[in-house]
Design an enzyme around this catalytic site. Structure first.
Site, PDB file in Angstrom:
ATOM      1  N   LYS A  14       3.055  34.856  65.878  1.00  0.00           N
ATOM      2  CA  LYS A  14       4.170  35.350  66.695  1.00  0.00           C
ATOM      3  C   LYS A  14       4.190  36.881  66.729  1.00  0.00           C
ATOM      4  O   LYS A  14       4.935  37.477  67.493  1.00  0.00           O
ATOM      5  CB  LYS A  14       5.491  34.808  66.156  1.00  0.00           C
ATOM      6  CG  LYS A  14       5.602  33.292  66.288  1.00  0.00           C
ATOM      7  CD  LYS A  14       7.015  32.832  66.133  1.00  0.00           C
ATOM      8  CE  LYS A  14       7.104  31.363  65.776  1.00  0.00           C
ATOM      9  NZ  LYS A  14       6.952  30.458  66.911  1.00  0.00           N
TER      10      LYS A  14
ATOM     11  N   HIS B 135      15.829  26.910  63.348  1.00  0.00           N
ATOM     12  CA  HIS B 135      14.643  26.119  63.676  1.00  0.00           C
ATOM     13  C   HIS B 135      14.574  25.003  62.629  1.00  0.00           C
ATOM     14  O   HIS B 135      14.988  25.192  61.480  1.00  0.00           O
ATOM     15  CB  HIS B 135      13.423  27.041  63.571  1.00  0.00           C
ATOM     16  CG  HIS B 135      12.143  26.460  64.047  1.00  0.00           C
ATOM     17  ND1 HIS B 135      11.393  25.600  63.287  1.00  0.00           N
ATOM     18  CD2 HIS B 135      11.452  26.629  65.205  1.00  0.00           C
ATOM     19  CE1 HIS B 135      10.295  25.268  63.956  1.00  0.00           C
ATOM     20  NE2 HIS B 135      10.309  25.883  65.124  1.00  0.00           N
TER      21      HIS B 135
ATOM     22  N   GLN C 292      10.964  35.067  64.387  1.00  0.00           N
ATOM     23  CA  GLN C 292      11.184  35.672  65.707  1.00  0.00           C
ATOM     24  C   GLN C 292      11.455  37.173  65.628  1.00  0.00           C
ATOM     25  O   GLN C 292      11.446  37.868  66.639  1.00  0.00           O
ATOM     26  CB  GLN C 292      12.365  34.985  66.425  1.00  0.00           C
ATOM     27  CG  GLN C 292      12.097  33.539  66.782  1.00  0.00           C
ATOM     28  CD  GLN C 292      11.000  33.377  67.833  1.00  0.00           C
ATOM     29  OE1 GLN C 292      10.688  34.298  68.593  1.00  0.00           O
ATOM     30  NE2 GLN C 292      10.395  32.202  67.881  1.00  0.00           N
TER      31      GLN C 292
ATOM     32  N   ASP D 254      14.529  33.607  57.593  1.00  0.00           N
ATOM     33  CA  ASP D 254      13.431  33.177  58.462  1.00  0.00           C
ATOM     34  C   ASP D 254      13.218  34.288  59.498  1.00  0.00           C
ATOM     35  O   ASP D 254      14.020  34.462  60.411  1.00  0.00           O
ATOM     36  CB  ASP D 254      13.832  31.846  59.122  1.00  0.00           C
ATOM     37  CG  ASP D 254      12.879  31.440  60.241  1.00  0.00           C
ATOM     38  OD1 ASP D 254      11.967  32.209  60.591  1.00  0.00           O
ATOM     39  OD2 ASP D 254      13.069  30.330  60.773  1.00  0.00           O
TER      40      ASP D 254
ATOM     41  N   CYS E 215      12.785  22.887  68.777  1.00  0.00           N
ATOM     42  CA  CYS E 215      12.907  22.593  67.334  1.00  0.00           C
ATOM     43  C   CYS E 215      14.252  23.090  66.814  1.00  0.00           C
ATOM     44  O   CYS E 215      14.340  23.624  65.695  1.00  0.00           O
ATOM     45  CB  CYS E 215      11.765  23.206  66.531  1.00  0.00           C
ATOM     46  SG  CYS E 215      10.164  22.577  66.984  1.00  0.00           S
TER      47      CYS E 215
HETATM   48  N1  PLP Z   1      11.420  29.732  62.578  1.00  0.00           N
HETATM   49  C1  PLP Z   1      11.629  30.121  63.834  1.00  0.00           C
HETATM   50  C2  PLP Z   1      12.878  30.871  64.167  1.00  0.00           C
HETATM   51  C3  PLP Z   1      10.685  29.840  64.821  1.00  0.00           C
HETATM   52  O1  PLP Z   1      10.897  30.232  66.076  1.00  0.00           O
HETATM   53  C4  PLP Z   1       9.520  29.131  64.458  1.00  0.00           C
HETATM   54  C5  PLP Z   1       8.518  28.769  65.476  1.00  0.00           C
HETATM   55  O2  PLP Z   1       8.794  28.692  66.646  1.00  0.00           O
HETATM   56  C6  PLP Z   1       9.345  28.766  63.127  1.00  0.00           C
HETATM   57  C7  PLP Z   1      10.317  29.080  62.223  1.00  0.00           C
HETATM   58  C8  PLP Z   1       8.116  28.038  62.672  1.00  0.00           C
HETATM   59  O3  PLP Z   1       7.028  28.875  62.732  1.00  0.00           O
HETATM   60  P1  PLP Z   1       5.547  28.311  62.446  1.00  0.00           P
HETATM   61  O4  PLP Z   1       5.384  27.136  63.363  1.00  0.00           O
HETATM   62  O5  PLP Z   1       4.673  29.453  62.795  1.00  0.00           O
HETATM   63  O6  PLP Z   1       5.483  27.926  61.029  1.00  0.00           O
END
Ligand code: PLP
Length: 405
Positions: free
Chosen positions: A223, A122, A200, A197, A363
């Site tokens: 999430k 992401h 998910q 990260d 993203c």
């Molecule tokens: N990392 C991953 C794999 C994601 O899917 C997302 C959001 O879709 C994020 C980071 C960013 O999360 P947030 O927008 O809650 O900070």
């Protein structure tokens, strides 16, 4: 009590009552999950019946808020398998958590140092590293993705060298659903700071960050069936101790003076200003609820639905799934492309029928480039998803394709 996944579980998620009487097939859980009742109650209960700022008050209401906030930290430590509550930093979400780590480590970077991210990430696990690498003269490199959308760990083995200071990868891809082998990544880069990260992965059950061998782990409340606006950065004790703050302000200091300011110990050093108290309490309620669930039943349910979805998509002419074909080491996140039709059009027309999907680059533009597509549609499952949601997608898609072509 643990309810069976699928339709019975919807009793715990207020959105389903709110949407009753209209077609509603929510398959956008990768973007945000729905809030579970105990999390909504904790959020609203704080805001309407017990609101006071934390960490500074001495009267009863403020003290109770601080006690609840501390309890939330302990709950998140249990959910993550952290060594102690002090390793839990409350943030506004995964993005903020990753920025705290990247900017905190910036001062350690030297010209020529390497930060390894991946093509699967992401943007929130790419851009913060680019922001800090540039001024330091460090280089951000990307682990390539395999054709089926997994991390190419053989390539990582060849990439790691003595200049590799940081490896930062996703636990689960938000596009392909592929689950990364964090233990193997740790073994391949034993001397690097390993950042994961977990945005998910968090909705799929309690974690054991210590066993995983990483140094930092990030997640988002929204999430994992909690409110929006909160998240966690977990850091191994000695790593957090060594990390300078990213944001300055109240509550993160020991002493402030124009001759020099000293900082509080972690986690407070990283929590400048009033934290998102209600969302944090809601997130912790969601985590406690998640810890009580029957995870083997939920995983089996997700696997059954995932297979139904993958098999159904494979049977539709002109549809191509980008991601692993099976459910091995993969969660129920399924990105697909329809020949000759833009993902946004597919999602809009299915949306008109109550099928909620996401369309776009998710993203994850480097991964889109790897797949040579501008955008994909994406269906992402949750424990309250049911066969009727998957079937609504599978039945609607051929009609939509027929009208769009
Ligand atoms: N990392 C991953 C794999 C994601 O899917 C997302 C959001 O879709 C994020 C980071 C960013 O999360 P947030 O927008 O809650 O900070």
């Amino acid at each position: 009590m643990s309810l069976a996944p699928g339709r019975p579980l919807r009793a715990r998620f207020p959105i389903f009552a709110a949407m009753s009487g209209q077609p509603f097939h929510y398959l956008d859980n990768g973007a945000t999950g729905q809030i579970v009742d105990v999390a909504a109650d904790a959020l609203l209960g704080f805001e309407t019946r017990s609101r006071a700022n934390v960490k500074r008050g001495v009267y009863g209401l403020a003290d109770a808020a601080t006690v609840a906030f501390d309890k939330a930290r302990a709950s998140m430590a249990a959910f993550l398998g952290a060594g102690s509550s002090e390793e839990i930093v409350f943030t506004s979400g995964t993005t903020m958590a990753l920025n705290i780590v990247a900017h905190g480590l910036a001062g350690e970077l030297r010209p020529g140092d390497r930060i390894v991210s991946s093509v699967l990430e992401h943007h929130s696990n790419i851009v913060p590293w680019q922001l800090v690498a540039g001024p330091a003269g460090a280089v951000v490199r990307a682990i390539p993705a395999t054709g089926e959308g997994r991390l190419d760990l053989d390539a990582l083995a060849a990439m790691v060298d003595e200049r590799t200071r940081i490896v930062s990868v996703t636990h689960v891809s938000n596009v392909t659903g592929a689950v990364s082998d964090i233990a193997r990544i740790r073994a391949l880069a034993p001397d690097a700071i390993l950042v994961v990260d977990g945005a998910q992965r968090a909705p799929h059950g309690p974690l054991d960050v210590q066993a995983m061998g990483c140094d930092f782990y990030a997640l988002s409340s929204h999430k994992m069936f909690g409110p929006t606006g909160a998240g966690v950065l977990w850091g191994r004790g000695e790593r957090l101790d060594a990390l300078p703050p990213f944001l300055g302000g109240g509550e993160m200091i020991r002493r402030v003076s124009f001759d020099g300011t000293s900082y509080a110990r972690p986690p407070h050093r990283f929590e400048a200003g009033t934290p998102p108290i209600g969302p944090v309490l809601g997130m912790a309620a969601a985590a406690r609820w998640l810890m009580q669930q029957d995870w083997s039943a939920w995983a089996a349910h997700e696997k059954r639905l995932g297979e139904r979805l993958l098999n159904g998509l494979a049977a539709i002419d002109g549809v191509r799934v980008h991601g692993p074909q099976g459910l091995q080491e993969r969660l129920g996140i399924v990105a697909f492309e329809v020949d000759g039709v833009h993902a946004h059009d597919v999602c809009q027309m299915l949306g008109d029928r109550g099928v909620c999907l996401r369309g776009g680059h998710h993203c994850a533009q480097p991964l889109m480039e790897r797949f040579d597509v501008a955008a994909t549609a994406r269906a992402s499952l949750a424990p309250y998803s049911d066969a009727d949601d998957v079937d609504a997608l599978l039945q609607g898609l051929p009609e939509v394709i027929g009208r769009l072509r």
